[in-house]
Design a protein around this motif. Structure first.
Motif, mmCIF file in Angstrom:
data_model
loop_
_atom_site.group_PDB
_atom_site.id
_atom_site.type_symbol
_atom_site.label_atom_id
_atom_site.label_comp_id
_atom_site.label_asym_id
_atom_site.label_seq_id
_atom_site.Cartn_x
_atom_site.Cartn_y
_atom_site.Cartn_z
ATOM 1 N N UNK A 51 5.160 -32.213 63.413
ATOM 2 C CA UNK A 51 3.766 -31.889 63.719
ATOM 3 C C UNK A 51 3.492 -30.485 63.242
ATOM 4 N N UNK A 52 2.445 -30.343 62.431
ATOM 5 C CA UNK A 52 2.037 -29.021 61.961
ATOM 6 C C UNK A 52 0.974 -28.489 62.913
ATOM 7 N N UNK A 53 1.380 -27.502 63.698
ATOM 8 C CA UNK A 53 0.491 -26.968 64.731
ATOM 9 C C UNK A 53 -0.746 -26.305 64.126
ATOM 10 N N UNK A 54 -0.674 -25.859 62.881
ATOM 11 C CA UNK A 54 -1.807 -25.130 62.297
ATOM 12 C C UNK A 54 -2.885 -26.056 61.755
ATOM 13 N N UNK A 55 -2.532 -27.303 61.379
ATOM 14 C CA UNK A 55 -3.549 -28.200 60.839
ATOM 15 C C UNK A 55 -3.541 -29.603 61.428
ATOM 16 N N UNK A 56 -2.625 -29.871 62.345
ATOM 17 C CA UNK A 56 -2.605 -31.160 63.029
ATOM 18 C C UNK A 56 -1.967 -32.298 62.254
ATOM 19 N N UNK A 57 -1.412 -32.016 61.078
ATOM 20 C CA UNK A 57 -0.791 -33.069 60.278
ATOM 21 C C UNK A 57 0.513 -33.523 60.937
ATOM 22 N N UNK A 58 0.731 -34.833 60.963
ATOM 23 C CA UNK A 58 1.959 -35.382 61.532
ATOM 24 C C UNK A 58 2.771 -36.089 60.456
ATOM 25 N N UNK A 59 4.041 -36.261 60.748
ATOM 26 C CA UNK A 59 4.968 -36.945 59.830
ATOM 27 C C UNK A 59 5.901 -37.827 60.638
ATOM 28 N N UNK A 60 6.216 -38.985 60.108
ATOM 29 C CA UNK A 60 7.216 -39.873 60.698
ATOM 30 C C UNK A 60 8.110 -40.412 59.600
ATOM 31 N N UNK A 61 9.386 -40.490 59.890
ATOM 32 C CA UNK A 61 10.278 -41.146 58.955
ATOM 33 C C UNK A 61 10.029 -42.651 58.995
ATOM 34 N N UNK A 62 10.392 -43.329 57.936
ATOM 35 C CA UNK A 62 10.175 -44.771 57.874
ATOM 36 C C UNK A 62 10.908 -45.496 58.998
ATOM 37 N N UNK A 63 12.033 -44.969 59.411
ATOM 38 C CA UNK A 63 12.852 -45.651 60.418
ATOM 39 C C UNK A 63 12.203 -45.665 61.800
#
Length: 126
Positions: A51-63
């Motif tokens: 989670x990027x606290x500065x812009x709200x972008x999230x990421x998840x691995x495929x698994x």
């Protein structure tokens, strides 16, 4: 002194849920990327969510996509990882990490994070 403190790990049956918490203290993390990593025995440590606290972008691995959700509480300076539909292969030590958003380019680079928690064990039984 910057500290990341994880909690919430434990033993759960396959199909169950757990919520991990990471309390960040010692500074403001509003310009940081928060990552959740995990390391299973004999394997490398890999990112599962960010989670990027500065812009709200999230990421998840495929698994874990579709099963795990990362969220924050700015008031509590806390990052959560809600884990659902857990599988035995999710068994690992889970770590919280923080890195400046200008340094963390794609969430996955372990060496781009500056601060790490001590880890919390998650065990999923079949």
């Amino acid at each position: 002194q910057v500290q990341l403190t994880e909690s919430g790990g434990g033993l759960v049956q396959a199909g169950g849920s757990l919520r991990l918490s990471c309390v960040a203290s010692g500074r403001s993390f509003s310009t940081y990327v928060m990552g959740w990593f995990r390391q299973a025995p004999g394997k490398e440590r890999d990112v599962v969510a960010g989670f990027n606290w500065s812009n709200g972008v999230t990421y998840y691995s495929d698994s874990v996509k579709g099963r795990f959700t990362i969220s924050i509480s700015s008031a509590r300076n806390t990052v959560y990882l809600q884990m659902s539909s857990l599988k035995p292969e999710d068994t690992a030590v889970y770590y919280c990490a923080a890195g400046l958003s200008g340094r963390v380019r794609n969430f996955r680079g372990e060496d781009e994070y500056d601060y790490w928690g001590q880890g919390t064990q998650v065990t999923v039984s079949s």
